[in-house]
Design a protein around this motif. Structure first.
Motif, PDB file in Angstrom:
ATOM      1  N   MET A   1      -3.606  -0.815 -20.197  1.00  0.00           N
ATOM      2  CA  MET A   1      -3.438   0.251 -19.235  1.00  0.00           C
ATOM      3  C   MET A   1      -2.074   0.889 -19.468  1.00  0.00           C
ATOM      4  N   ASN A   2      -2.047   2.176 -19.732  1.00  0.00           N
ATOM      5  CA  ASN A   2      -0.809   2.858 -20.053  1.00  0.00           C
ATOM      6  C   ASN A   2      -0.261   3.714 -18.922  1.00  0.00           C
ATOM      7  N   SER A   3      -0.963   3.783 -17.822  1.00  0.00           N
ATOM      8  CA  SER A   3      -0.474   4.597 -16.715  1.00  0.00           C
ATOM      9  C   SER A   3      -0.441   3.764 -15.437  1.00  0.00           C
ATOM     10  N   ILE A   4       0.363   4.238 -14.491  1.00  0.00           N
ATOM     11  CA  ILE A   4       0.506   3.556 -13.206  1.00  0.00           C
ATOM     12  C   ILE A   4      -0.220   4.386 -12.161  1.00  0.00           C
ATOM     13  N   SER A   5      -1.059   3.730 -11.379  1.00  0.00           N
ATOM     14  CA  SER A   5      -1.777   4.448 -10.329  1.00  0.00           C
ATOM     15  C   SER A   5      -0.804   4.926  -9.269  1.00  0.00           C
ATOM     16  N   LYS A   6      -1.219   5.912  -8.508  1.00  0.00           N
ATOM     17  CA  LYS A   6      -0.384   6.436  -7.420  1.00  0.00           C
ATOM     18  C   LYS A   6      -0.049   5.345  -6.411  1.00  0.00           C
ATOM     19  N   GLU A   7      -1.004   4.449  -6.155  1.00  0.00           N
ATOM     20  CA  GLU A   7      -0.778   3.361  -5.207  1.00  0.00           C
ATOM     21  C   GLU A   7       0.306   2.407  -5.696  1.00  0.00           C
ATOM     22  N   LEU A   8       0.226   2.019  -6.969  1.00  0.00           N
ATOM     23  CA  LEU A   8       1.236   1.119  -7.526  1.00  0.00           C
ATOM     24  C   LEU A   8       2.584   1.817  -7.602  1.00  0.00           C
ATOM     25  N   GLU A   9       2.578   3.086  -7.936  1.00  0.00           N
ATOM     26  CA  GLU A   9       3.819   3.846  -7.979  1.00  0.00           C
ATOM     27  C   GLU A   9       4.491   3.854  -6.606  1.00  0.00           C
ATOM     28  N   ARG A  10       3.712   4.032  -5.560  1.00  0.00           N
ATOM     29  CA  ARG A  10       4.269   4.031  -4.200  1.00  0.00           C
ATOM     30  C   ARG A  10       4.818   2.644  -3.834  1.00  0.00           C
ATOM     31  N   ILE A  11       4.090   1.587  -4.186  1.00  0.00           N
ATOM     32  CA  ILE A  11       4.563   0.225  -3.920  1.00  0.00           C
ATOM     33  C   ILE A  11       5.906  -0.004  -4.612  1.00  0.00           C
ATOM     34  N   LEU A  12       6.008   0.403  -5.867  1.00  0.00           N
ATOM     35  CA  LEU A  12       7.252   0.214  -6.610  1.00  0.00           C
ATOM     36  C   LEU A  12       8.389   1.024  -6.004  1.00  0.00           C
ATOM     37  N   GLU A  13       8.112   2.249  -5.589  1.00  0.00           N
ATOM     38  CA  GLU A  13       9.155   3.073  -4.956  1.00  0.00           C
ATOM     39  C   GLU A  13       9.639   2.425  -3.658  1.00  0.00           C
ATOM     40  N   ASP A  14       8.706   1.899  -2.869  1.00  0.00           N
ATOM     41  CA  ASP A  14       9.055   1.306  -1.570  1.00  0.00           C
ATOM     42  C   ASP A  14       9.770  -0.033  -1.705  1.00  0.00           C
ATOM     43  N   TYR A  15       9.354  -0.864  -2.661  1.00  0.00           N
ATOM     44  CA  TYR A  15       9.849  -2.235  -2.726  1.00  0.00           C
ATOM     45  C   TYR A  15      10.857  -2.512  -3.838  1.00  0.00           C
ATOM     46  N   ALA A  16      10.970  -1.648  -4.836  1.00  0.00           N
ATOM     47  CA  ALA A  16      11.894  -1.901  -5.949  1.00  0.00           C
ATOM     48  C   ALA A  16      13.330  -2.141  -5.490  1.00  0.00           C
ATOM     49  N   PRO A  17      13.851  -1.367  -4.529  1.00  0.00           N
ATOM     50  CA  PRO A  17      15.233  -1.655  -4.095  1.00  0.00           C
ATOM     51  C   PRO A  17      15.396  -3.065  -3.521  1.00  0.00           C
ATOM     52  N   ILE A  18      14.406  -3.541  -2.790  1.00  0.00           N
ATOM     53  CA  ILE A  18      14.463  -4.891  -2.214  1.00  0.00           C
ATOM     54  C   ILE A  18      14.420  -5.933  -3.331  1.00  0.00           C
ATOM     55  N   VAL A  19      13.547  -5.726  -4.301  1.00  0.00           N
ATOM     56  CA  VAL A  19      13.391  -6.669  -5.408  1.00  0.00           C
ATOM     57  C   VAL A  19      14.654  -6.692  -6.269  1.00  0.00           C
ATOM     58  N   LYS A  20      15.232  -5.524  -6.523  1.00  0.00           N
ATOM     59  CA  LYS A  20      16.446  -5.456  -7.344  1.00  0.00           C
ATOM     60  C   LYS A  20      17.611  -6.181  -6.687  1.00  0.00           C
ATOM     61  N   GLU A  21      17.573  -6.339  -5.357  1.00  0.00           N
ATOM     62  CA  GLU A  21      18.604  -7.091  -4.644  1.00  0.00           C
ATOM     63  C   GLU A  21      18.374  -8.600  -4.729  1.00  0.00           C
ATOM     64  N   GLY A  22      17.301  -9.005  -5.388  1.00  0.00           N
ATOM     65  CA  GLY A  22      17.052 -10.430  -5.582  1.00  0.00           C
ATOM     66  C   GLY A  22      15.958 -11.019  -4.711  1.00  0.00           C
ATOM     67  N   GLN A  23      15.352 -10.214  -3.860  1.00  0.00           N
ATOM     68  CA  GLN A  23      14.272 -10.703  -3.004  1.00  0.00           C
ATOM     69  C   GLN A  23      12.946 -10.616  -3.750  1.00  0.00           C
ATOM     70  N   GLN A  24      12.043 -11.549  -3.489  1.00  0.00           N
ATOM     71  CA  GLN A  24      10.692 -11.476  -4.032  1.00  0.00           C
ATOM     72  C   GLN A  24       9.788 -10.846  -2.986  1.00  0.00           C
ATOM     73  N   VAL A  25       8.799 -10.102  -3.449  1.00  0.00           N
ATOM     74  CA  VAL A  25       7.834  -9.466  -2.561  1.00  0.00           C
ATOM     75  C   VAL A  25       6.449  -9.937  -2.985  1.00  0.00           C
ATOM     76  N   LEU A  26       5.669 -10.394  -2.021  1.00  0.00           N
ATOM     77  CA  LEU A  26       4.291 -10.810  -2.277  1.00  0.00           C
ATOM     78  C   LEU A  26       3.382  -9.925  -1.446  1.00  0.00           C
ATOM     79  N   ILE A  27       2.450  -9.242  -2.103  1.00  0.00           N
ATOM     80  CA  ILE A  27       1.533  -8.324  -1.441  1.00  0.00           C
ATOM     81  C   ILE A  27       0.133  -8.917  -1.536  1.00  0.00           C
TER      82      ILE A  27
END
Length: 68
Positions: A1-27
């Motif tokens: 799969m070479n593209s990211i769905s709109k849903e996954l893109e939104r999840i990454l936009e919303d949660y990436a800052p939290i994850v980059k701070e060292g927190q894990q996110v489980l959906i």
């Protein structure tokens, strides 16, 4: 799969800052989970792991949080 769905893109936009701070996110999904965790040096900033469940979950939000 070479593209990211709109849903996954939104999840990454919303949660990436939290994850980059060292927190894990489980959906939780109906048929699995998506785990986001901080990547190690030389890896992508956010690592995505998908784990399927053996059976599909059928639970309501009310039942999930009942008793909290």
């Amino acid at each position: 799969m070479n593209s990211i769905s709109k849903e996954l893109e939104r999840i990454l936009e919303d949660y990436a800052p939290i994850v980059k701070e060292g927190q894990q996110v489980l959906i939780g999904l109906l048929d699995g989970t998506v785990q986001l965790e901080k990547g190690q040096e030389g890896e992508a900033p956010v690592q995505i792991r998908v784990s399927p469940l053996d059976e599909q979950l059928q639970i309501t939000i009310d039942a999930l949080f009942h008793g909290m």
